[in-house]
Scaffold this motif. Structure first.
Motif, PDB file in Angstrom:
ATOM      1  N   GLN A 185      63.850  54.266  32.458  1.00 47.84           N
ATOM      2  CA  GLN A 185      64.078  53.833  31.084  1.00 47.84           C
ATOM      3  C   GLN A 185      65.180  54.702  30.473  1.00 47.84           C
ATOM      4  N   GLU A 227      69.227  49.113  33.790  1.00 47.55           N
ATOM      5  CA  GLU A 227      68.268  48.225  33.136  1.00 47.55           C
ATOM      6  C   GLU A 227      68.874  46.838  32.908  1.00 47.55           C
ATOM      7  N   GLN A 249      59.511  43.474  33.672  1.00 44.44           N
ATOM      8  CA  GLN A 249      58.709  44.701  33.653  1.00 44.44           C
ATOM      9  C   GLN A 249      57.226  44.376  33.712  1.00 44.44           C
ATOM     10  N   ARG A 291      54.958  47.350  34.207  1.00 42.58           N
ATOM     11  CA  ARG A 291      54.272  48.572  33.777  1.00 42.58           C
ATOM     12  C   ARG A 291      55.306  49.646  33.485  1.00 42.58           C
ATOM     13  N   LEU A 292      54.960  50.555  32.610  1.00 39.89           N
ATOM     14  CA  LEU A 292      55.787  51.732  32.347  1.00 39.89           C
ATOM     15  C   LEU A 292      55.025  52.950  32.831  1.00 39.89           C
ATOM     16  N   GLU A 295      55.026  56.910  32.905  1.00 37.87           N
ATOM     17  CA  GLU A 295      55.640  57.972  32.113  1.00 37.87           C
ATOM     18  C   GLU A 295      55.424  59.341  32.751  1.00 37.87           C
ATOM     19  N   SER A 329      60.587  58.204  32.221  1.00 37.48           N
ATOM     20  CA  SER A 329      59.679  57.060  32.230  1.00 37.48           C
ATOM     21  C   SER A 329      60.319  55.985  33.101  1.00 37.48           C
ATOM     22  N   ARG A 379      60.285  52.080  34.516  1.00 38.73           N
ATOM     23  CA  ARG A 379      59.845  50.699  34.330  1.00 38.73           C
ATOM     24  C   ARG A 379      59.635  50.070  35.705  1.00 38.73           C
ATOM     25  N   MET A 432      59.356  46.998  37.785  1.00 41.05           N
ATOM     26  CA  MET A 432      59.812  45.627  37.576  1.00 41.05           C
ATOM     27  C   MET A 432      59.603  44.803  38.840  1.00 41.05           C
ATOM     28  N   ASP A 479      50.035  47.989  39.400  1.00 39.49           N
ATOM     29  CA  ASP A 479      51.120  47.667  38.486  1.00 39.49           C
ATOM     30  C   ASP A 479      50.669  46.977  37.206  1.00 39.49           C
ATOM     31  N   PRO A 503      49.748  46.555  33.448  1.00 46.54           N
ATOM     32  CA  PRO A 503      50.293  47.323  32.329  1.00 46.54           C
ATOM     33  C   PRO A 503      49.408  48.487  31.895  1.00 46.54           C
TER      34      PRO A 503
END
Length: 197
Positions: free
Chosen positions: A138, A144, A154, A156-157, A159, A169, A171, A173, A192, A194
């Motif tokens: 990110q 991106e 995307q 999930r993020l 971090e 962080s 992403r 995808m 994966d 969220p």
């Protein structure tokens, strides 16, 4: 399972080769000559062991997979124009993970990266891939935009990942290649989701 065969290059001037132990110096030269990814993601150019780690690094022990493949796109002068690392059947059958995809900075902006990616996508689908998966940092805006333009969504993020000098962080995808739904994907790869559940 027999080893995955190499893709053809969508750019006729480039030859696709598998990168193994003998090609570590070749890959390191490419990383050193094209530091933009490492500066953006790690906060520093590629370290001297980066190519060795890319080729020899192990997939996490608790991740299922069939094969790890590191490929290079070699120019007529013998140097690399691009590279990609892929993990076949990561976490679930038919899920292919793009671990790293770097195109020489001199080739940015002319469509080469998109053509090379599209060639990888078509090849993976022909080998049985139903999903392509990757992680993009990110804030790495160029990457991106590229992955979104290639059709990735995307999931999930993640971090707090330490990458070189930076804490990022990432992403996660995904792109469906065979018309599957994201619900189907998340049933296969609950990691994966969220919520991370």
């Amino acid at each position: 399972m027999s080893p995955v065969r190499l893709p053809a290059s969508p750019l006729p001037s480039l030859q696709v080769i598998r990168l193994g132990a003998a090609e570590v110096p070749l890959l390191q030269r490419f990383f050193d000559a094209n530091p933009a990814y490492f500066v953006a993601v790690h906060g520093e150019p590629a370290l001297p062991h980066e190519a060795h780690e890319e080729i020899h690094g192990e997939v996490p022990a608790d991740f299922s997979y069939s094969e790890k493949l590191v490929i290079g796109y070699r120019q007529t002068d013998g140097e690399l124009a691009a590279m990609a690392s892929l993990i076949v059947d990561l976490l679930s059958e038919h899920v292919w993970h793009i671990g790293l995809f770097i195109v020489a900075s001199a080739r940015h902006g002319n469509g080469d990266a998109r053509r090379l990616h599209d060639g990888l996508e078509q090849w993976a689908a022909a080998q049985g891939a139903q999903w392509l998966r990757l992680g993009v940092v990110q804030g790495n805006a160029r990457a991106e935009r590229f992955w979104a333009a290639c059709g990735y969504t995307q999931m999930r993020l993640r971090e707090g990942l330490q990458m070189g000098q930076r804490t990022n962080s990432v992403r996660v995808m995904v792109k469906p290649l065979a018309g599957g739904s994201f619900d189907d994907y998340l049933a296969r790869v609950p990691r994966d989701r969220p919520e991370g559940g």
